[in-house]
Motif scaffolding. Structure first.
Motif, short mmCIF file in Angstrom:
data_model
loop_
_atom_site.label_atom_id
_atom_site.label_comp_id
_atom_site.label_asym_id
_atom_site.label_seq_id
_atom_site.Cartn_x
_atom_site.Cartn_y
_atom_site.Cartn_z
N UNK A 54 -4.81 -3.81 -11.48
CA UNK A 54 -4.90 -2.25 -11.11
C UNK A 54 -5.69 -1.71 -9.99
N UNK A 55 -6.96 -2.38 -9.68
CA UNK A 55 -7.63 -2.25 -8.76
C UNK A 55 -6.92 -2.62 -7.67
N UNK A 59 -5.75 -0.36 -3.96
CA UNK A 59 -6.23 -0.85 -2.99
C UNK A 59 -4.96 -1.10 -1.76
N UNK A 60 -4.16 -1.76 -2.24
CA UNK A 60 -2.86 -1.97 -1.38
C UNK A 60 -2.29 -0.66 -1.11
N UNK A 61 -1.76 0.25 -2.24
CA UNK A 61 -1.43 1.36 -1.78
C UNK A 61 -2.23 2.47 -0.96
N UNK A 66 -2.38 -3.07 4.93
CA UNK A 66 -1.99 -4.07 3.96
C UNK A 66 -0.75 -4.67 4.05
N UNK A 67 -0.36 -6.02 4.23
CA UNK A 67 0.97 -6.61 4.29
C UNK A 67 1.91 -6.02 3.04
N UNK A 68 1.19 -5.67 1.96
CA UNK A 68 2.19 -5.41 1.01
C UNK A 68 2.11 -3.79 0.39
N UNK A 69 1.72 -2.87 1.45
CA UNK A 69 1.59 -1.53 1.26
C UNK A 69 3.01 -1.07 1.20
N UNK A 70 3.81 -1.67 2.42
CA UNK A 70 5.39 -0.78 2.26
C UNK A 70 6.03 -1.24 0.95
N UNK A 72 4.89 -1.95 -1.93
CA UNK A 72 4.26 -1.10 -3.03
C UNK A 72 4.36 0.30 -3.09
N UNK A 73 4.37 0.96 -2.12
CA UNK A 73 4.85 2.16 -1.97
C UNK A 73 6.24 2.45 -1.65
N UNK A 74 7.19 1.55 -1.73
CA UNK A 74 8.61 2.08 -1.59
C UNK A 74 8.99 2.40 0.00
N UNK A 75 8.46 2.08 0.92
CA UNK A 75 8.57 2.46 2.22
C UNK A 75 9.19 1.28 2.78
N UNK A 76 10.13 1.50 3.89
CA UNK A 76 10.88 0.42 4.44
C UNK A 76 9.83 -0.17 5.61
#
Length: 83
Positions: A54-55, A59-61, A66-70, A72-76
């Motif tokens: 969860x931490x 941090x990703x969100x 961060x490479x996984x940000x999009x 994880x947040x559902x953005x294209x």
């Protein structure tokens, strides 16, 4: 394709149920001291991994670089076509 990380999974639900059952019926420090400590250690390890996951997700969100940000947040991703 990378999937979105989940904060709580079906396996976590099963572990939580098992933890409750173990605490209610199987922990016996007087007769099975070693087994009780082993069970507590296993569930403590599981709980720590849930907290750390969860931490990491938080941090990703929060980090748009961060490479996984999009994912994880559902953005294209730029240039990515949503199907």
């Amino acid at each position: 394709m990378t999937k979105k990380l989940k904060r709580w999974t079906f396996l976590d639900s099963l572990n939580a149920i098992l933890f409750i059952v173990v605490v209610l019926f199987f922990l016996d420090f007087e007769n099975n001291n070693l087994m009780s400590w082993i069970l507590l250690a296993v569930f403590a390890f599981w709980l720590i991994t849930v907290i750390l996951r969860n931490v990491m997700i938080s941090k990703i969100e929060k980090d748009p670089k961060h490479p996984l940000h999009n994912i994880q947040t559902g953005k294209n991703n730029p240039g990515e076509v949503k199907k």
